[in-house]
Design a protein around this motif. Structure first.
Motif, PDB file in Angstrom:
ATOM      1  N   LEU A 293       0.907  -1.199   0.154  1.00  0.00           N
ATOM      2  CA  LEU A 293       0.121  -0.200   0.144  1.00  0.00           C
ATOM      3  C   LEU A 293       0.831   1.646   0.020  1.00  0.00           C
ATOM      4  O   LEU A 293       0.891   1.998  -0.659  1.00  0.00           O
ATOM      5  CB  LEU A 293      -1.175  -0.197   0.770  1.00  0.00           C
ATOM      6  CG  LEU A 293      -1.979   1.025   1.159  1.00  0.00           C
ATOM      7  CD1 LEU A 293      -3.026   1.184   0.282  1.00  0.00           C
ATOM      8  CD2 LEU A 293      -2.861   1.117   2.877  1.00  0.00           C
ATOM      9  N   VAL A 304      -3.017   3.337  -6.822  1.00  0.00           N
ATOM     10  CA  VAL A 304      -3.616   3.192  -5.666  1.00  0.00           C
ATOM     11  C   VAL A 304      -4.978   2.869  -5.929  1.00  0.00           C
ATOM     12  O   VAL A 304      -5.658   1.777  -4.920  1.00  0.00           O
ATOM     13  CB  VAL A 304      -3.732   4.864  -5.122  1.00  0.00           C
ATOM     14  CG1 VAL A 304      -4.871   5.068  -4.210  1.00  0.00           C
ATOM     15  CG2 VAL A 304      -2.825   5.367  -4.284  1.00  0.00           C
ATOM     16  N   ARG A 305      -5.855   3.523  -6.803  1.00  0.00           N
ATOM     17  CA  ARG A 305      -7.211   2.213  -7.257  1.00  0.00           C
ATOM     18  C   ARG A 305      -6.809   1.000  -7.411  1.00  0.00           C
ATOM     19  O   ARG A 305      -7.784  -0.006  -6.974  1.00  0.00           O
ATOM     20  CB  ARG A 305      -7.664   2.633  -8.445  1.00  0.00           C
ATOM     21  CG  ARG A 305      -8.097   3.845  -8.330  1.00  0.00           C
ATOM     22  CD  ARG A 305      -8.914   4.634  -9.952  1.00  0.00           C
ATOM     23  NE  ARG A 305      -9.216   6.144  -9.561  1.00  0.00           N
ATOM     24  CZ  ARG A 305     -10.039   6.742  -8.832  1.00  0.00           C
ATOM     25  NH1 ARG A 305     -10.890   5.945  -8.548  1.00  0.00           N
ATOM     26  NH2 ARG A 305     -10.110   8.084  -8.907  1.00  0.00           N
ATOM     27  N   LEU A 308      -6.464  -0.457  -3.342  1.00  0.00           N
ATOM     28  CA  LEU A 308      -7.326  -0.675  -2.590  1.00  0.00           C
ATOM     29  C   LEU A 308      -8.119  -1.771  -2.905  1.00  0.00           C
ATOM     30  O   LEU A 308      -8.413  -2.432  -1.909  1.00  0.00           O
ATOM     31  CB  LEU A 308      -8.104   0.625  -3.423  1.00  0.00           C
ATOM     32  CG  LEU A 308      -7.632   2.363  -1.583  1.00  0.00           C
ATOM     33  CD1 LEU A 308      -8.116   3.063  -2.575  1.00  0.00           C
ATOM     34  CD2 LEU A 308      -7.616   2.162  -0.450  1.00  0.00           C
ATOM     35  N   GLU A 309      -8.425  -1.663  -4.257  1.00  0.00           N
ATOM     36  CA  GLU A 309      -9.286  -3.462  -4.364  1.00  0.00           C
ATOM     37  C   GLU A 309      -8.958  -4.643  -3.653  1.00  0.00           C
ATOM     38  O   GLU A 309      -9.592  -5.587  -3.305  1.00  0.00           O
ATOM     39  CB  GLU A 309      -9.637  -3.416  -5.863  1.00  0.00           C
ATOM     40  CG  GLU A 309     -10.356  -2.437  -6.238  1.00  0.00           C
ATOM     41  CD  GLU A 309     -10.213  -2.197  -8.251  1.00  0.00           C
ATOM     42  OE1 GLU A 309      -9.739  -3.590  -8.859  1.00  0.00           O
ATOM     43  OE2 GLU A 309     -10.281  -1.241  -9.029  1.00  0.00           O
ATOM     44  N   LEU A 332      -3.683   4.768   3.940  1.00  0.00           N
ATOM     45  CA  LEU A 332      -4.790   4.081   3.575  1.00  0.00           C
ATOM     46  C   LEU A 332      -5.942   5.298   3.498  1.00  0.00           C
ATOM     47  O   LEU A 332      -6.707   5.253   2.309  1.00  0.00           O
ATOM     48  CB  LEU A 332      -5.659   3.201   4.257  1.00  0.00           C
ATOM     49  CG  LEU A 332      -7.131   2.626   4.359  1.00  0.00           C
ATOM     50  CD1 LEU A 332      -7.092   2.240   3.184  1.00  0.00           C
ATOM     51  CD2 LEU A 332      -7.467   1.613   5.393  1.00  0.00           C
ATOM     52  N   ALA A 335      -5.004   7.053   0.089  1.00  0.00           N
ATOM     53  CA  ALA A 335      -5.794   6.861  -1.108  1.00  0.00           C
ATOM     54  C   ALA A 335      -6.706   6.184  -0.662  1.00  0.00           C
ATOM     55  O   ALA A 335      -7.074   6.441  -2.054  1.00  0.00           O
ATOM     56  CB  ALA A 335      -5.114   4.869  -0.462  1.00  0.00           C
ATOM     57  N   GLN A 336      -8.038   6.475   0.153  1.00  0.00           N
ATOM     58  CA  GLN A 336      -9.125   6.722  -0.100  1.00  0.00           C
ATOM     59  C   GLN A 336      -9.457   7.956  -0.407  1.00  0.00           C
ATOM     60  O   GLN A 336     -10.204   8.623  -1.031  1.00  0.00           O
ATOM     61  CB  GLN A 336      -9.464   6.491   1.521  1.00  0.00           C
ATOM     62  CG  GLN A 336      -8.636   4.811   1.737  1.00  0.00           C
ATOM     63  CD  GLN A 336      -9.923   4.769   3.411  1.00  0.00           C
ATOM     64  OE1 GLN A 336      -9.807   5.407   3.982  1.00  0.00           O
ATOM     65  NE2 GLN A 336     -10.430   3.498   3.442  1.00  0.00           N
ATOM     66  N   SER A 339      -9.006   8.900  -3.748  1.00  0.00           N
ATOM     67  CA  SER A 339      -9.864   8.200  -4.506  1.00  0.00           C
ATOM     68  C   SER A 339     -11.679   8.634  -4.360  1.00  0.00           C
ATOM     69  O   SER A 339     -12.863   7.973  -5.090  1.00  0.00           O
ATOM     70  CB  SER A 339     -10.340   6.406  -4.336  1.00  0.00           C
ATOM     71  OG  SER A 339      -8.617   5.953  -4.297  1.00  0.00           O
ATOM     72  N   ARG A 341     -12.952   8.877  -2.176  1.00  0.00           N
ATOM     73  CA  ARG A 341     -14.245   8.409  -0.491  1.00  0.00           C
ATOM     74  C   ARG A 341     -13.323   9.800   1.052  1.00  0.00           C
ATOM     75  O   ARG A 341     -12.864   8.722   1.254  1.00  0.00           O
ATOM     76  CB  ARG A 341     -13.149   7.142  -0.004  1.00  0.00           C
ATOM     77  CG  ARG A 341     -13.975   6.263  -1.513  1.00  0.00           C
ATOM     78  CD  ARG A 341     -13.010   5.039  -1.222  1.00  0.00           C
ATOM     79  NE  ARG A 341     -12.932   4.861  -2.987  1.00  0.00           N
ATOM     80  CZ  ARG A 341     -12.531   3.205  -2.523  1.00  0.00           C
ATOM     81  NH1 ARG A 341     -12.234   2.495  -1.485  1.00  0.00           N
ATOM     82  NH2 ARG A 341     -12.696   2.283  -4.302  1.00  0.00           N
ATOM     83  N   SER A 348      -9.974   7.051   8.735  1.00  0.00           N
ATOM     84  CA  SER A 348      -8.837   5.909   8.723  1.00  0.00           C
ATOM     85  C   SER A 348      -7.564   6.918   9.340  1.00  0.00           C
ATOM     86  O   SER A 348      -7.084   6.280  10.090  1.00  0.00           O
ATOM     87  CB  SER A 348      -8.617   5.966   7.267  1.00  0.00           C
ATOM     88  OG  SER A 348      -9.343   4.543   7.018  1.00  0.00           O
TER      89      SER A 348
END
Length: 395
Positions: A293, A304-305, A308-309, A332, A335-336, A339, A341, A348
Motif C-alpha cells: 500500500l 492506488v485504485r 485499494l481493491e 490508507l 489512498a481513500q 479515490s 472517499r 482512517s
C-alpha cells in the motif's frame, strides 16, 4: 512535568475511564494510587505528577498524551530533552563519570525502550534516552573486550530508539548523528546482521532529503553485503526489511518496476518468516502487505485504485506494532482521499490516532490530508476541525 488537573487533564482522565469501563476505585487499584487521589485529580483539585500520570495512562490503556491538556505539551517535552541528548552524543567516546547498573538491568531497560519505539511512545523515549545512552557508554568503555560485544548491540538499539524521536520531530541533524553512532556501535558488535538494521534505519535520511537514487543505491549495496548464512528467520527478516524499504524509496522515485521487484523479493522471504519483530524491525507477510500500500501511494492514482481493491476490508492484526498499524491507516487515508472517499479517509485518520497518537500527530501526511479534508468535507465538520487543530493541519 506537572500536569495541572484544572487545565483539563482531570477531565480527560474521567473521559477516558468511560470507554475503559473503569470506576474511580478500579482505576485507582489498577494504577496503584489512592482512590482519594483519583477523585481529586478528576475534580481538578490537585495536579498530576509525571509518575502518577504515566501509571494512570497505563491503567487506562491509552497514550499518556491523550491525557495532557494543550496540543503542544508532548512537543514541549520532547524538544526540551534534545539538548541533553545532544550533549551525551558529543561525549560518546569519553562519557562523563557516573553510576553504571549491572548489564542485566541495562538489558531490561533497552528492551523496554525498544517496546516504546515500536509503540510510538516518543515522549517516554525522550525522557529516558540521554541517561540510558550515557550509562551504556560508561558500561561499554569500562567493560573488558569480551563484554563489549553485547553492550555494543544494546547501544545500537538505544541509538535507534533515540533516532526515532529525533526523526519524527524533525531534528534531522540529530537523527543523522544518531545513525552515525549506530554504525559505529554496530562495527563493535559481533553480529553482521546489525549492518542491515543500520542500513534500514539510515534510509530515512535519504527519504527526508528526497535523495531517492542515493537511498536506493545504499539499500541495494546493503543487500549485497548482508550475509545470507546462516539461514533462518532472523537473516531472512533482515534481508526482507531491506527489500521493503527499497521498494518504498523506489516508489517515491516513481520507479514502479524496481519497486515491484523489491516487493516480490520481500514477499518471497516473508513466505518463510512468521510475522514478528526481528532485531527491532517488524517483518512478515502482513508487513509486506502494508508496504504494498505504501508503495502504491508513492506511485500515484493509478496504482492506488488497484491496491485499494486488493486491500478491501483487510486491516493489520493487533499483533503488529502500533507504529506500523497506524502507518497503514495513514497511508490508507491518503489512498481513500485520492479515490474520492473523504469520509472513509477521515475514519482512517481517526483510527491511526487511536492506535498511535504521537506517531499520527507528527506525520506530515496527516497534516496535509487533514487540511485537504477540512476544505473538501462538509459532514462531521466539527470533529474534523478538532482533528485538524490537534495535528496542526496547514502548518
Amino acid at each position: 512535568m506537572n500536569a495541572d488537573g484544572t487545565t483539563g487533564t482531570g477531565k480527560r482522565i474521567a473521559y477516558q475511564r468511560r470507554p475503559a469501563r473503569l470506576t474511580q476505585q478500579e482505576l485507582a487499584r489498577a494504577a496503584g494510587i489512592a482512590l482519594g487521589t483519583v477523585r481529586k485529580i478528576e475534580r481538578g483539585e490537585r495536579g498530576v505528577g509525571e509518575g502518577v500520570l504515566n501509571a494512570i495512562a497505563a491503567a487506562l490503556g491509552v497514550d499518556v498524551t491523550c491525557l495532557l491538556s494543550g496540543c503542544d505539551r508532548a512537543d514541549d517535552r520532547v524538544h526540551q530533552a534534545m539538548p541533553k541528548l545532544s550533549a551525551v552524543l558529543a561525549t560518546y567516546d569519553m562519557p562523563e563519570d557516573g553510576p553504571t547498573r549491572p548489564l542485566s538491568e541495562l538489558r531490561e531497560e533497552v528492551a523496554e525502550v525498544v517496546v516504546w519505539r515500536l509503540a510510538a511512545q516518543y515522549v517516554r523515549i525522550s525522557r529516558h534516552a540521554a541517561g540510558l545512552l550515557a550509562e551504556l557508554g560508561r558500561a561499554f568503555h569500562s567493560a573488558p573486550a569480551r563484554r563489549r560485544v553485547e553492550i555494543a548491540e544494546l547501544l545500537v538499539a538505544a541509538y535507534r530508539a533515540a533516532d526515532a524521536v529525533a526523526y519524527k520531530y524533525g531534528a534531522y541533524d540529530l537523527s543523522a548523528r544518531l545513525i552515525d553512532l549506530m554504525r559505529w556501535a554496530a562495527s563493535q558488535a559481533d553480529n553482521p546482521l546489525l549492518e542491515a538494521t543500520v542500513a534500514y534505519t539510515r534510509a530515512e535520511t535519504y527519504l527526508a532529503a528526497e535523495a531517492h537514487a542515493a537511498g536506493l543505491h545504499a539499500l541495494e549495496h546493503a543487500l549485497d553485503i548482508v550475509p545470507r548464512h546462516p539461514a533462518g528467520p532472523v537473516a531472512d527478516a533482515a534481508r526482507g526489511a531491506l527489500h521493503m524499504r527499497a521498494a518504498v524509496i523506489a516508489g517515491r522515485a516513481g520507479n514502479a518496476e524496481v519497486a515491484a521487484a523489491h516487493l516480490a523479493d520481500a514477499r518471497c522471504l516473508a513466505a518463510h518468516v512468521p510475522e514478528g519483530t526481528y532485531q527491532g524491525t517488524g517483518f512478515g507477510p502482513d508487513s509486506v502487505r502494508i508496504h504494498e500500500l505504501s508503495v502504491a501511494v508513492s506511485l500515484g492514482d493509478g496504482f492506488v485504485r488497484r491496491v485499494l481493491e486488493t486491500v478491501g476490508a483487510w486491516v493489520p492484526s493487533d499483533a503488529l506494532t502500533a507504529e506500523r498499524r497506524s502507518g497503514f491507516h495513514i497511508e490508507l487515508a491518503r489512498a481513500q482521499l485520492w479515490s474520492g472517499r473523504a469520509d472513509r479517509a477521515f475514519t482512517s485518520l481517526q483510527t491511526a490516532r487511536r492506535i498511535a497518537p504521537q506517531h499520527t500527530r507528527e506525520h506530515a501526511w496527516v497534516r496535509e490530508d487533514a487540511a485537504t479534508l477540512r476544505r473538501l468535507k462538509r459532514s462531521d465538520a466539527e470533529n474534523l476541525s478538532k482533528f485538524a487543530e490537534w495535528c496542526r493541519a496547514g502548518e
